[in-house]
Design a protein around this motif. Sequence first.
Motif, PDB file in Angstrom:
ATOM      1  N   ALA A  64     -12.631   3.381 -18.683  1.00 55.32           N
ATOM      2  CA  ALA A  64     -12.102   2.054 -18.356  1.00 55.32           C
ATOM      3  C   ALA A  64     -12.290   1.707 -16.882  1.00 55.32           C
ATOM      4  CB  ALA A  64     -10.609   1.983 -18.703  1.00 55.32           C
ATOM      5  N   MET A  65     -12.559   2.708 -16.066  1.00 51.95           N
ATOM      6  CA  MET A  65     -12.594   2.525 -14.626  1.00 51.95           C
ATOM      7  C   MET A  65     -13.940   1.973 -14.172  1.00 51.95           C
ATOM      8  SD  MET A  65     -11.277   5.287 -11.827  1.00 51.95           S
ATOM      9  CE  MET A  65     -11.966   6.576 -12.846  1.00 51.95           C
ATOM     10  N   PRO A  66     -13.944   0.969 -13.282  1.00 56.63           N
ATOM     11  CA  PRO A  66     -15.209   0.459 -12.749  1.00 56.63           C
ATOM     12  C   PRO A  66     -15.869   1.477 -11.828  1.00 56.63           C
ATOM     13  CG  PRO A  66     -13.358  -0.579 -11.643  1.00 56.63           C
ATOM     14  CD  PRO A  66     -12.784   0.238 -12.759  1.00 56.63           C
ATOM     15  N   GLY A  67     -17.094   1.163 -11.410  1.00 59.56           N
ATOM     16  CA  GLY A  67     -17.884   2.108 -10.650  1.00 59.56           C
ATOM     17  C   GLY A  67     -17.457   2.272  -9.213  1.00 59.56           C
ATOM     18  N   PRO A 119     -14.592  -2.398  -8.449  1.00 55.51           N
ATOM     19  CA  PRO A 119     -14.257  -3.825  -8.504  1.00 55.51           C
ATOM     20  C   PRO A 119     -13.401  -4.179  -9.725  1.00 55.51           C
ATOM     21  CG  PRO A 119     -16.508  -3.477  -9.215  1.00 55.51           C
ATOM     22  CD  PRO A 119     -16.011  -2.141  -8.747  1.00 55.51           C
ATOM     23  N   LEU A 120     -12.116  -4.234  -9.539  1.00 61.62           N
ATOM     24  CA  LEU A 120     -11.190  -4.457 -10.646  1.00 61.62           C
ATOM     25  C   LEU A 120     -11.353  -5.821 -11.296  1.00 61.62           C
ATOM     26  CD1 LEU A 120      -7.897  -2.997  -9.109  1.00 61.62           C
ATOM     27  CD2 LEU A 120      -9.479  -1.869 -10.680  1.00 61.62           C
ATOM     28  N   HIS A 121     -11.833  -6.819 -10.545  1.00 62.22           N
ATOM     29  CA  HIS A 121     -11.883  -8.189 -11.059  1.00 62.22           C
ATOM     30  C   HIS A 121     -13.240  -8.531 -11.685  1.00 62.22           C
ATOM     31  CE1 HIS A 121      -8.060  -8.899  -9.068  1.00 62.22           C
ATOM     32  NE2 HIS A 121      -8.575  -8.366  -7.976  1.00 62.22           N
ATOM     33  N   SER A 122     -14.179  -7.593 -11.705  1.00 58.73           N
ATOM     34  CA  SER A 122     -15.515  -7.894 -12.201  1.00 58.73           C
ATOM     35  C   SER A 122     -15.525  -8.007 -13.717  1.00 58.73           C
ATOM     36  CB  SER A 122     -16.495  -6.803 -11.768  1.00 58.73           C
ATOM     37  OG  SER A 122     -16.179  -5.579 -12.408  1.00 58.73           O
ATOM     38  N   LYS A 123     -16.514  -8.725 -14.227  1.00 54.65           N
ATOM     39  CA  LYS A 123     -16.673  -8.838 -15.677  1.00 54.65           C
ATOM     40  C   LYS A 123     -16.943  -7.460 -16.289  1.00 54.65           C
ATOM     41  CE  LYS A 123     -19.346 -11.099 -19.324  1.00 54.65           C
ATOM     42  NZ  LYS A 123     -19.553  -9.834 -20.062  1.00 54.65           N
ATOM     43  N   ALA A 124     -17.725  -6.658 -15.583  1.00 54.82           N
ATOM     44  CA  ALA A 124     -18.013  -5.315 -16.099  1.00 54.82           C
ATOM     45  C   ALA A 124     -16.733  -4.510 -16.261  1.00 54.82           C
ATOM     46  CB  ALA A 124     -18.978  -4.597 -15.163  1.00 54.82           C
ATOM     47  N   SER A 125     -15.817  -4.663 -15.306  1.00 52.08           N
ATOM     48  CA  SER A 125     -14.548  -3.946 -15.386  1.00 52.08           C
ATOM     49  C   SER A 125     -13.736  -4.408 -16.583  1.00 52.08           C
ATOM     50  CB  SER A 125     -13.751  -4.153 -14.095  1.00 52.08           C
ATOM     51  OG  SER A 125     -12.498  -3.512 -14.176  1.00 52.08           O
TER      52      SER A 125
END
Length: 326
Positions: free
Chosen positions: A200-203, A208-214
């Motif tokens: 679940a954690m972004p890279g 970046p917690l607010h990114s679409k990928a996140s």
Amino acid sequence: MRLIAKKVALAIALALVVACGASEDDAAPYTEVWIPMPDGVRLAADIYLPNGVADSDGFPVLLEYLPYRKDESRSRNYSLYSYFMDAGYAVARVDIRGTGNSEGRVIPYEYSDIELDDGEVVFDWLSKQPWCNGNIGMHGVSYSAINSVWVAATIKPPALKAIFVRAGHDARYTDDIHFPGGAMLMVDNSWAIGMVKDNAMPGAPDFPLHSKASMDRWDTPPWLMRFLRHQRYGPYWERASLAPHYERLEVPTFLAGGYLDIYQNFVPRIMRYSPAISRGVLGPWHHGVVPGPQMNWGAMQVRWFDRWLKGIDNGIDREPRASFFM
């Protein structure tokens, strides 16, 4: 409220990474590159090259391909990979799609067809780089041991010449972390819960917690839910299991396991049933090859790969097939 809950959960996950002492060795001689997939997704890879690249026609490459977030483990990677670099090998560490720094949605489950399809592209890309001589070996412990066997037995990349695997399996249902011996383990297992957090954690390093990928990662069902929905042996577990079709594994294979670990049965079974040239070692180790006796695994891997990736006749293929430490 749902968005707030996501942010809180991801913030907790990041705090856990910091608390666990994740770090990066800035002095490590790696280069981060992006490997393009046919659908536009890019996989993140760290490439470690030996000295003397400019004077070489290329090196054999040793590949680790797994979802365990390469950036947060670079300190560990350098101490391991430097041994291979000194022996004249390039090393590639690749984050599986949707994990670590790689783009895309998290793969739906371990050893999925998506992972295999991407892996085929990774092999093709690596083999065509100017610093690669076209010969590639796969190696690793646990996850990267299991998918090394699976890649070798299924997609069979032409560049893959040998594998060296520790703490793997050949039967996913009974010999992996989920239902060892047929008994449920993963609901009280740090690995299963840890993969909920890690996937679940972004890279790194920006997270970046607010990114679409996140958000996409957070919205992907955890692997744990799929395990819980398949509590009996069946087609879900048969896939990604070498057994009973051992004939699929043909590349030279070195196998290692520990008596104190659940990941040991694959060593004698693959040696018995697979037509691959194989060697095996078993000893009084747990999953992390402790308490001992300690082996110089780097030296053993270099000898194995020297034979099959460099064509050096060092006699390892004429030595006894199995070694046992009591």
